[in-house]
Design a protein around this motif. Structure first.
Motif, PDB file in Angstrom:
ATOM      1  N   GLU A   6       0.816  -1.334   0.267  1.00 14.69           N
ATOM      2  CA  GLU A   6       0.107  -0.012   0.090  1.00 14.69           C
ATOM      3  C   GLU A   6       0.840   1.420  -0.024  1.00 14.69           C
ATOM      4  N   GLU A   7       0.641   1.812  -1.019  1.00 13.48           N
ATOM      5  CA  GLU A   7       1.453   3.418  -1.202  1.00 13.48           C
ATOM      6  C   GLU A   7       0.936   4.257  -0.230  1.00 13.48           C
ATOM      7  N   THR A  12       1.163   8.830  -3.189  1.00 10.52           N
ATOM      8  CA  THR A  12       0.017   9.093  -4.248  1.00 10.52           C
ATOM      9  C   THR A  12      -0.439  10.203  -4.604  1.00 10.52           C
ATOM     10  N   VAL A  13      -0.606  11.176  -3.460  1.00 13.06           N
ATOM     11  CA  VAL A  13      -1.141  12.414  -4.167  1.00 13.06           C
ATOM     12  C   VAL A  13      -0.056  13.337  -5.041  1.00 13.06           C
ATOM     13  N   GLY A  14       1.096  13.130  -4.254  1.00  8.85           N
ATOM     14  CA  GLY A  14       2.295  13.858  -4.851  1.00  8.85           C
ATOM     15  C   GLY A  14       2.671  13.198  -6.326  1.00  8.85           C
ATOM     16  N   ALA A  19       2.137  14.597 -12.010  1.00  9.54           N
ATOM     17  CA  ALA A  19       1.766  14.120 -13.435  1.00  9.54           C
ATOM     18  C   ALA A  19       0.648  15.262 -14.122  1.00  9.54           C
ATOM     19  N   ILE A  20      -0.119  15.797 -13.182  1.00  8.88           N
ATOM     20  CA  ILE A  20      -1.114  16.690 -13.688  1.00  8.88           C
ATOM     21  C   ILE A  20      -0.295  17.907 -13.881  1.00  8.88           C
ATOM     22  N   ALA A  21       0.409  18.459 -13.053  1.00  6.44           N
ATOM     23  CA  ALA A  21       1.326  19.558 -13.259  1.00  6.44           C
ATOM     24  C   ALA A  21       2.223  19.672 -14.782  1.00  6.44           C
ATOM     25  N   ARG A  22       2.852  18.056 -14.886  1.00 11.25           N
ATOM     26  CA  ARG A  22       3.523  17.963 -16.121  1.00 11.25           C
ATOM     27  C   ARG A  22       2.728  18.040 -17.491  1.00 11.25           C
TER      28      ARG A  22
END
Length: 146
Positions: A6-7, A12-14, A19-22
């Protein structure tokens, strides 16, 4: 502490945030802009005629960093700066016609990217996600409060 395999939620949020920022950077670059240009143009649309100090505070960057971005935007003809007649130490920042046009282009790229991110989610799921992320922030803010 964590279940095997389990991460941690922060990781996970980071990872999702990066990914969204990129992806957003790539969408803005494809539209001829950048995140720094977008955030300044957006803030000037929300607060026309903002002064440089208030603009830096609202965006959340150091005034020197904002000055660097504004210098480039001014050279590109996207903004103008003028001294506030009421306080000569303050610079008022305004969009030019070219800045308005660039904002419209980047706003379209931002809308398209947002639609891509939301793809496959219902309005209710997006609402739940917002609420859950808000709770995560509240948990972090609660730790910062003495």
């Amino acid at each position: 502490m964590f279940r095997k395999g389990e991460e941690p939620i922060g990781r996970t949020v980071g990872r999702v945030s990066r990914a969204i920022a990129r992806g957003f950077d790539e969408a803005l670059n494809a539209a001829g802009g950048s995140f720094s240009t977008w955030i300044v143009l957006l803030e000037l649309k929300l607060n026309p005629g903002a002064n440089q100090r208030a603009l830096a505070a609202e965006i959340g960057i150091e005034p020197a960093t904002l000055t660097h971005h504004l210098n480039g935007m001014e050279r590109s003809g996207l903004i103008t700066r003028r001294r506030d007649p009421a306080n000569r130490r303050v610079h008022i920042v305004e969009l030019t016609e070219a800045g308005e046009a660039r904002f419209a282009e980047l706003a379209e790229a931002a809308r398209e990217f947002d639609a891509r991110v939301r793809s496959g989610f219902s309005a209710a799921e997006i609402g739940s996600l917002r609420a859950l992320l808000g709770r995560l922030c509240a948990n972090i803010d609660a730790e910062d409060t003495p």
